[in-house]
Design an enzyme around this catalytic site. Structure first.
Site, PDB file in Angstrom:
ATOM      1  N   LYS A 108     -15.095   7.989 -16.660  1.00  0.00           N
ATOM      2  CA  LYS A 108     -15.159   9.448 -16.684  1.00  0.00           C
ATOM      3  C   LYS A 108     -15.886   9.914 -17.941  1.00  0.00           C
ATOM      4  CE  LYS A 108     -10.837   9.657 -14.168  1.00  0.00           C
ATOM      5  NZ  LYS A 108      -9.394   9.857 -14.174  1.00  0.00           N
ATOM      6  N   CYS A 123      14.971 -22.599  17.241  1.00  0.00           N
ATOM      7  CA  CYS A 123      15.602 -23.844  17.658  1.00  0.00           C
ATOM      8  C   CYS A 123      17.080 -23.673  17.292  1.00  0.00           C
ATOM      9  CB  CYS A 123      14.985 -25.004  16.869  1.00  0.00           C
ATOM     10  SG  CYS A 123      15.941 -26.513  16.987  1.00  0.00           S
ATOM     11  N   CYS A 147      12.621 -31.385  16.846  1.00  0.00           N
ATOM     12  CA  CYS A 147      13.667 -32.145  17.552  1.00  0.00           C
ATOM     13  C   CYS A 147      13.527 -32.069  19.068  1.00  0.00           C
ATOM     14  CB  CYS A 147      15.052 -31.662  17.122  1.00  0.00           C
ATOM     15  SG  CYS A 147      15.439 -30.024  17.757  1.00  0.00           S
ATOM     16  N   LYS A 156     -15.901  -0.635  -8.451  1.00  0.00           N
ATOM     17  CA  LYS A 156     -15.010  -1.387  -7.558  1.00  0.00           C
ATOM     18  C   LYS A 156     -15.080  -2.877  -7.867  1.00  0.00           C
ATOM     19  CE  LYS A 156     -13.750   0.342  -3.817  1.00  0.00           C
ATOM     20  NZ  LYS A 156     -12.526   0.918  -3.294  1.00  0.00           N
ATOM     21  N   CYS A 168      11.269 -27.317  20.496  1.00  0.00           N
ATOM     22  CA  CYS A 168      11.171 -27.432  19.042  1.00  0.00           C
ATOM     23  C   CYS A 168      10.173 -28.530  18.669  1.00  0.00           C
ATOM     24  CB  CYS A 168      12.549 -27.755  18.451  1.00  0.00           C
ATOM     25  SG  CYS A 168      12.475 -28.086  16.677  1.00  0.00           S
ATOM     26  N   TYR A 211      -3.254  10.646 -14.091  1.00  0.00           N
ATOM     27  CA  TYR A 211      -4.505  10.414 -14.821  1.00  0.00           C
ATOM     28  C   TYR A 211      -5.462  11.599 -14.870  1.00  0.00           C
ATOM     29  CZ  TYR A 211      -5.450   9.249  -9.948  1.00  0.00           C
ATOM     30  OH  TYR A 211      -5.512   9.268  -8.587  1.00  0.00           O
ATOM     31  N   ARG A 257      -2.503  13.722  -0.805  1.00  0.00           N
ATOM     32  CA  ARG A 257      -3.905  14.109  -0.826  1.00  0.00           C
ATOM     33  C   ARG A 257      -4.296  14.883   0.439  1.00  0.00           C
ATOM     34  NH1 ARG A 257      -9.187  13.069  -2.102  1.00  0.00           N
ATOM     35  NH2 ARG A 257     -10.329  12.806  -0.181  1.00  0.00           N
ATOM     36  N   LYS A 286      -8.391   1.737 -12.017  1.00  0.00           N
ATOM     37  CA  LYS A 286      -8.302   2.474 -10.746  1.00  0.00           C
ATOM     38  C   LYS A 286      -7.092   1.927 -10.005  1.00  0.00           C
ATOM     39  CE  LYS A 286     -11.137   3.787  -6.772  1.00  0.00           C
ATOM     40  NZ  LYS A 286     -10.126   3.575  -5.771  1.00  0.00           N
ATOM     41  N   SER A 310     -12.712  13.016  -4.067  1.00  0.00           N
ATOM     42  CA  SER A 310     -12.642  11.560  -4.144  1.00  0.00           C
ATOM     43  C   SER A 310     -13.563  11.085  -5.281  1.00  0.00           C
ATOM     44  CB  SER A 310     -13.070  10.987  -2.792  1.00  0.00           C
ATOM     45  OG  SER A 310     -12.829   9.622  -2.801  1.00  0.00           O
ATOM     46  N   LEU A 311     -13.915   9.829  -5.291  1.00  0.00           N
ATOM     47  CA  LEU A 311     -14.815   9.324  -6.323  1.00  0.00           C
ATOM     48  C   LEU A 311     -16.003   8.641  -5.663  1.00  0.00           C
ATOM     49  CD1 LEU A 311     -12.289   7.589  -8.770  1.00  0.00           C
ATOM     50  CD2 LEU A 311     -13.657   9.611  -9.279  1.00  0.00           C
ATOM     51  N   ASP A 325      -4.297   1.150  -7.383  1.00  0.00           N
ATOM     52  CA  ASP A 325      -4.401   1.003  -5.935  1.00  0.00           C
ATOM     53  C   ASP A 325      -3.090   1.444  -5.287  1.00  0.00           C
ATOM     54  OD1 ASP A 325      -5.524   0.395  -3.585  1.00  0.00           O
ATOM     55  OD2 ASP A 325      -5.430  -1.794  -3.796  1.00  0.00           O
ATOM     56  N   CYS A 378      19.047 -30.177  13.946  1.00  0.00           N
ATOM     57  CA  CYS A 378      17.584 -30.379  13.915  1.00  0.00           C
ATOM     58  C   CYS A 378      17.170 -30.728  12.479  1.00  0.00           C
ATOM     59  CB  CYS A 378      16.892 -29.108  14.381  1.00  0.00           C
ATOM     60  SG  CYS A 378      15.122 -29.109  14.106  1.00  0.00           S
ATOM     61  N   GLU A 389     -10.780   3.707 -17.478  1.00  0.00           N
ATOM     62  CA  GLU A 389      -9.359   3.389 -17.211  1.00  0.00           C
ATOM     63  C   GLU A 389      -9.226   2.680 -15.866  1.00  0.00           C
ATOM     64  OE1 GLU A 389      -8.703   7.533 -17.405  1.00  0.00           O
ATOM     65  OE2 GLU A 389      -8.192   7.726 -15.287  1.00  0.00           O
TER      66      GLU A 389
HETATM   67  S1  IVH Z   1      -9.895  10.337 -10.859  1.00  0.00           S
HETATM   68  C1  IVH Z   1     -11.434  14.419  -9.774  1.00  0.00           C
HETATM   69  N1  IVH Z   1      -8.713   8.215 -11.846  1.00  0.00           N
HETATM   70  O1  IVH Z   1      -9.088   6.563  -6.420  1.00  0.00           O
HETATM   71  C2  IVH Z   1     -10.622  13.227 -10.156  1.00  0.00           C
HETATM   72  N2  IVH Z   1      -8.776   8.441  -9.481  1.00  0.00           N
HETATM   73  O2  IVH Z   1     -11.287   6.143  -4.559  1.00  0.00           O
HETATM   74  C3  IVH Z   1     -10.699  12.175  -9.138  1.00  0.00           C
HETATM   75  N3  IVH Z   1      -7.635   6.649  -8.274  1.00  0.00           N
HETATM   76  O3  IVH Z   1      -8.913   9.709  -4.850  1.00  0.00           O
HETATM   77  C4  IVH Z   1      -9.788  11.066  -9.306  1.00  0.00           C
HETATM   78  N4  IVH Z   1      -6.975   5.522 -10.045  1.00  0.00           N
HETATM   79  O4  IVH Z   1      -6.693   8.564  -5.563  1.00  0.00           O
HETATM   80  C5  IVH Z   1      -9.052   8.879 -10.726  1.00  0.00           C
HETATM   81  N5  IVH Z   1      -7.661   6.421 -12.864  1.00  0.00           N
HETATM   82  C6  IVH Z   1      -8.010   7.071 -11.763  1.00  0.00           C
HETATM   83  C7  IVH Z   1      -7.677   6.599 -10.482  1.00  0.00           C
HETATM   84  C8  IVH Z   1      -8.081   7.312  -9.360  1.00  0.00           C
HETATM   85  C9  IVH Z   1      -6.958   5.575  -8.714  1.00  0.00           C
HETATM   86  C10 IVH Z   1      -7.808   6.970  -6.847  1.00  0.00           C
HETATM   87  C11 IVH Z   1      -7.706   8.445  -6.515  1.00  0.00           C
HETATM   88  C12 IVH Z   1      -9.022   8.778  -5.875  1.00  0.00           C
HETATM   89  C13 IVH Z   1      -9.463   7.440  -5.372  1.00  0.00           C
HETATM   90  C14 IVH Z   1     -10.951   7.384  -5.113  1.00  0.00           C
END
Ligand code: IVH
Length: 707
Positions: free
Chosen positions: A328, A464, A449, A352, A446, A257, A167, A146, A113-114, A148, A469, A144
Site C-alpha cells: 500500500k 468392517c 480380513c 500473490k 474387508c 488492516y 463483504r 494478505k 477488492s485488490l 486468507d 480384524c 503487510e
Molecule cells: S486492503 C481498499 N489488506 O484480500 C482496501 N486486503 O484479494 C482493500 N485482504 O478484499 C483491502 N489481507 O479481503 C487489504 N492486509 C490486507 C489484506 C486484504 C487480506 C483481502 C481483502 C480483499 C482481498 C483482495
C-alpha cells in the site's frame, strides 16, 4: 444495595500479577469490599485487559481459571444490578438468541477488492504507475501480509461496536454483528473518542488459525462429517452460522488492516491517520489485532520485493494462512491523488504467493481399515511437489466423496495444500480424460480380513465389524500409545506393527505384558532403548483417566468428550451402569455419542479388557475429582435441565461439586434440586410430580452457590 466482591485466593494471586503492569488494581484490599458502579467498570476493564492480553497479544497474565473467577463475579453483580449492564461488558458477547437470517446492510463506503501481481516485474510496473500518478521520484510503501480468510467491515460509533458486515457485493453485505461479537480479539468498545473520532469503519479479515482449523476438522471427523478443505472456507462458513455460541467455539480470530471511513467530534483530525502505517498503529493502540508488527515501511520498490519474497519463504511457519502480501502507498494524500477504479484502489496491490495447487494423475486407489473398522479409500497419486512437500497419496474419504468429486482411476486431478493442512483433491479434470480411465469400485469385503462390510443407514462409511480384524486391532494399539492418548513415547506406529507381526503384541493389554527379554533379539533394540520403552509403558499406567478414555478409541469420543466423561465418574467402570439418559445429561453428548459409549461399555469383551487393564495396574480412577466434604451444598443433589444462559453446564456442575454437592443422572426422589434453564422438557414435568424436589432457576442456583 451493596454487594460483596469475593476476595478469593485466585484473585489474590491475580492482584499480585496485575500490580505493576500499570493497569488496574482494584483488588488491593485484603478484605471483601463494597462495590460501586465505578468499581464494576474497573472489573470490566480488568476482564477486557486480560482478553486483550490473551487474544490479541497472545501473552496471558493469568490462568483461564482466574479469568473465569473474575467473569463469574461480574455475572453475579450484573444479575443483581441489570441496570449496570453495558453493551460492551465482557458478559455481553454471548448472545442467547439465534440469528434469524442476515439483514442486508450497506457499507459506509464500498468495499473494493485488490489488483493482483505475481512477480517482481508486476511490482516494478505498479511502482512506475504510482510514481507517474503522484509525480514523486520515490514512493514510501507499507507492506503487510494478505490474510486468507473472510473480509468484514466493522462500524464503531461513540466507541461502541454497532455493526459488523460481510463483504457481500462490495456495496452492501450481511449484518453478522452477533457472530462477530463472539470473536474475542475484536473489542466490543474501543476508545476512539480519545482521538476525537465519532464514527469509524474498519476493514479486516476473519481468519481461523491452522491449529483451530485442524481441531475443528478433527471434531468433524470424529462425528463422521465431511471435513473442510481449508481455513478460509471454514472462516467464511463460520460467519454465517445461525447460532452465535457455535461461532464462539470455533476460535475465530481477526486482523484489522484498513480504516475506510471516519468522522470526528473535534475539528482537528488525528494525524495518525495520515499514513497507512499510522492507522495500523492506531488500530493496535485501540486494542485491535492489526498487522502492526508484521508490516514493513520501505522506500522504493526493491525493498518491497525483498520483503515479499522473504515473507513467502516463511509462510509455512506462520500460525495462520496467508496467500500473499499487500503493498500500500503509505501516504494518505498520495493515496487520494491516485484514486481508484470501480474494482480496486490504484494505491494498493496484492502480491500473490505461488499457488499451492497442482495437477497430477490419480493412478490407483487403496482401501485402508481404521481402528473403528471404517474403510477409507486412499488415492495414490503420481508424486507431485506442492508447497514444500511431495504428495503421493491423499485420502478420498468415502464413496459419496468419490461420486461428488467425480473421481476415476487414471484421472487428472487438481490438488491443493493449505499450509500445514492435509492435502485435498479440489476436483477432477474430466475434460482431460482420454477414455482409459476406470471407475473406482468399492470393495464388498474387508481388504484385510475379508469379512463382509456394512454401511449404517444415513452414513457414508463402509465398515468392517469384525473386532478381531487385524487392521483394527493394530490401529487401536497405535491410537492407544499415541501422543494425545497414553503417550507411550518410543513406541510409535512402526514398532507396534513390527511387534504385532512377530507375535509380541496381540491386543491392548498385551502392551503391558510385553516380555522385554524378547526385544533384545530384535535389530535396533539396545539396552537403553528397551529401558526407555519399559519406563514409558510403566509411566503410562498413571496417565489421568481422560487419556485412558480417549485411548480406548470409542467412536465419537474425542479428547474433549473424554474429559467430560472422566469428570462424570469416580471410576471408569461406572460407565457400565450408566443409562443413555444419564449420558445425555453430559455436556456435548448427543444421542449418537451416548449410544456409542453405551455400546462400548455394554460389550463384554470390552469390559473384560478393562478389568484386565485394571489388574495390570492402570489407573482407572478420576483422581482429580476430590470428594468435598465441606461447603454449603454438602449432602445436596442437583440436576440441570434445559439451556443455561449464564453458565456452561459443566461449569455449573463443577460448582456444585466444589461446594460439596453431587450431580444426579435423572429425576428421582433422591433429587433435591432441579435447576431449570430455557426450553426444559420432560425432566421438569417429572420433577413437578415429586413434592420433595425444589425446582429453581439458574439465578436462584447462583445465589445458592454464592449466598
Ligand atoms: S486492503 C481498499 N489488506 O484480500 C482496501 N486486503 O484479494 C482493500 N485482504 O478484499 C483491502 N489481507 O479481503 C487489504 N492486509 C490486507 C489484506 C486484504 C487480506 C483481502 C481483502 C480483499 C482481498 C483482495
Amino acid at each position: 444495595m451493596a454487594l460483596h466482591l469475593e476476595y478469593t485466593p485466585a484473585i489474590a494471586s491475580l492482584i499480585h500479577k496485575v500490580k505493576g503492569c500499570g493497569v488496574i488494581s482494584i483488588f488491593t484490599a485484603q478484605e471483601p469490599f463494597m462495590y460501586t458502579a465505578e468499581k464494576i467498570n474497573e472489573l470490566k476493564d480488568l476482564l477486557k485487559y486480560h482478553e486483550h492480553r490473551y487474544y490479541v497479544l497472545n501473552d496471558p497474565l493469568i490462568s483461564d481459571y482466574e479469568y473465569d473467577q473474575l467473569y463469574l463475579q461480574l455475572i453475579k453483580i450484573e444479575q443483581a444490578h441489570p441496570e449496570l449492564i453495558t453493551p460492551d461488558s465482557p458478559t455481553q458477547r454471548v448472545g442467547n438468541s439465534l440469528n434469524q437470517g442476515f439483514e442486508t446492510t450497506p457499507h459506509l463506503v464500498p468495499m473494493l477488492s485488490l489488483d493482483n501481481s505475481y512477480n517482481a516485474e508486476d511490482l516494478i510496473d505498479f511502482d512506475r504507475k504510482a510514481r507517474e500518478l503522484t509525480k514523486e521520484n520515490e514512493i514510501e510503501y507499507c507492506v503487510e501480509p494478505k490474510f486468507d480468510g473472510a473480509s468484514i467491515s466493522l462500524i464503531y460509533e461513540n466507541d461502541l461496536l454497532v455493526k459488523a458486515i460481510t463483504r457481500g457485493d462490495g456495496v452492501a453485505g450481511e449484518n453478522i454483528t452477533p457472530n462477530i461479537r463472539q470473536i474475542k480479539s475484536i473489542p466490543l468498545s474501543a476508545p476512539f473518542s480519545t482521538k476525537g473520532i465519532e464514527q469509524i469503519e474498519i476493514r479486516g479479515e476473519v481468519i481461523l488459525s491452522k491449529a483451530s482449523f485442524d481441531r475443528y476438522n478433527q471434531k468433524l471427523m470424529e462425528q463422521g462429517l465431511p471435513i473442510l478443505a481449508n481455513p478460509r472456507n471454514a472462516a467464511s462458513g463460520s460467519l454465517r452460522m445461525k447460532d452465535p455460541r457455535e461461532v464462539a467455539e470455533r476460535n475465530l480470530d481477526a486482523f484489522l488492516y484498513h480504516v475506510s471511513y471516519v468522522t470526528y467530534k473535534t475539528a482537528t483530525p488525528t494525524s495518525e491517520l495520515n499514513s497507512h502505517a499510522g492507522s495500523l498503529n492506531l488500530l493496535w493502540d485501540m486494542g485491535f489485532r492489526s498487522p502492526k508488527e508484521e508490516k514493513k515501511v520501505v522506500k522504493g520498490i526493491q525493498g518491497v520485493i525483498d520483503y515479499c519474497l522473504a515473507y513467502e519463504a516463511k509462510r509455512d511457519e506462520l500460525p495462520y494462512e496467508i496467500d500473499g502480501m499487500v503493498i500500500k502507498v503509505n501516504d494518505i494524500h498520495q493515496q487520494e491523488k491516485m484514486g481508484m477504479t470501480s474494482h480496486h484502489p490504484r494505491w494498493a496491490i496484492a502480491f500473490k504467493f505461488k499457488a499451492r495447487q497442482a495437477t497430477t494423475t490419480l493412478t490407483e486407489v487403496e482401501f485402508q481399515v481404521g481402528r473403528t473398522g471404517a474403510v477409507t479409500p486412499v488415492a495414490k497419486l503420481k508424486p507431485v511437489f506442492l508447497g514444500g512437500v511431495t504428495v503421493s497419496s491423499i485420502s478420498i474419504h468415502n464413496e459419496d466423496y468419490i461420486q461428488q468429486k467425480d473421481l476415476k482411476k487414471g484421472d487428472q486431478v487438481l490438488i491443493e495444500r493449505a499450509g500445514d493442512v492435509i492435502p485435498q483433491i479440489v476436483k477432477s479434470l474430466p475434460d482431460l480424460r482420454t477414455g482409459n480411465e476406470s471407475p473406482i469400485i468399492f470393495p464388498k469385503n474387508c481388504p484385510v480380513c475379508n469379512s463382509q462390510l456394512f454401511k449404517e443407514e444415513g452414513e457414508a462409511v463402509w465398515r468392517c465389524i469384525n473386532i478381531e480384524c487385524t487392521a483394527q486391532v493394530v490401529e487401536k494399539m497405535i491410537h492407544f500409545v499415541s501422543k494425545d492418548a497414553m503417550d507411550i513415547k518410543s513406541f510409535g506406529e512402526a514398532n507396534i506393527r513390527k511387534f504385532y507381526e512377530i507375535g509380541l503384541l496381540k491386543d491392548i493389554p498385551s502392551i503391558y505384558r510385553l516380555n522385554f527379554n524378547d526385544l533384545t533379539q530384535l535389530d535396533g533394540f539396545g539396552k537403553k532403548s528397551i529401558e526407555n520403552l519399559q519406563a514409558a509403558i510403566e509411566a503410562s499406567k498413571e496417565q489421568p483417566l481422560y487419556r485412558l478414555i480417549y485411548a480406548l478409541g470409542i467412536r465419537f469420543v474425542g479428547e474433549t468428550t473424554a474429559k467430560t466423561l472422566a469428570n462424570a465418574v469416580s471410576h471408569l467402570l461406572e460407565f457400565s451402569n450408566k443409562t443413555e439418559e444419564e449420558l445425555l445429561q453430559l455436556e456435548d453428548v448427543g444421542t449418537k455419542v451416548a449410544k456409542s459409549i453405551q455400546g462400548f461399555f455394554r460389550n463384554p469383551q470390552n469390559i473384560a479388557m478393562l478389568h484386565e487393564l485394571a489388574d495390570l495396574g492402570l489407573q482407572m480412577e478420576n483422581t482429580k475429582r476430590e470428594v468435598v466434604s465441606s461447603g454449603n451444598l454438602v449432602g445436596q443433589s442437583f440436576l440441570f435441565t434445559g439451556t443455561l444462559e449464564q453458565l456452561k453446564r459443566s461449569q455449573a456442575e463443577a460448582m456444585v461439586e466444589a461446594a460439596g454437592g453431587n450431580i444426579l443422572g435423572g429425576v428421582s426422589s433422591k433429587l433435591n434440586y432441579l435447576v431449570v434453564g430455557a426450553d426444559a422438557g420432560s425432566k421438569l414435568e417429572k420433577a413437578k410430580k415429586i413434592n420433595t424436589i425444589k425446582i429453581i432457576t439458574e439465578q436462584e442456583f447462583i445465589n445458592l452457590i454464592n449466598p
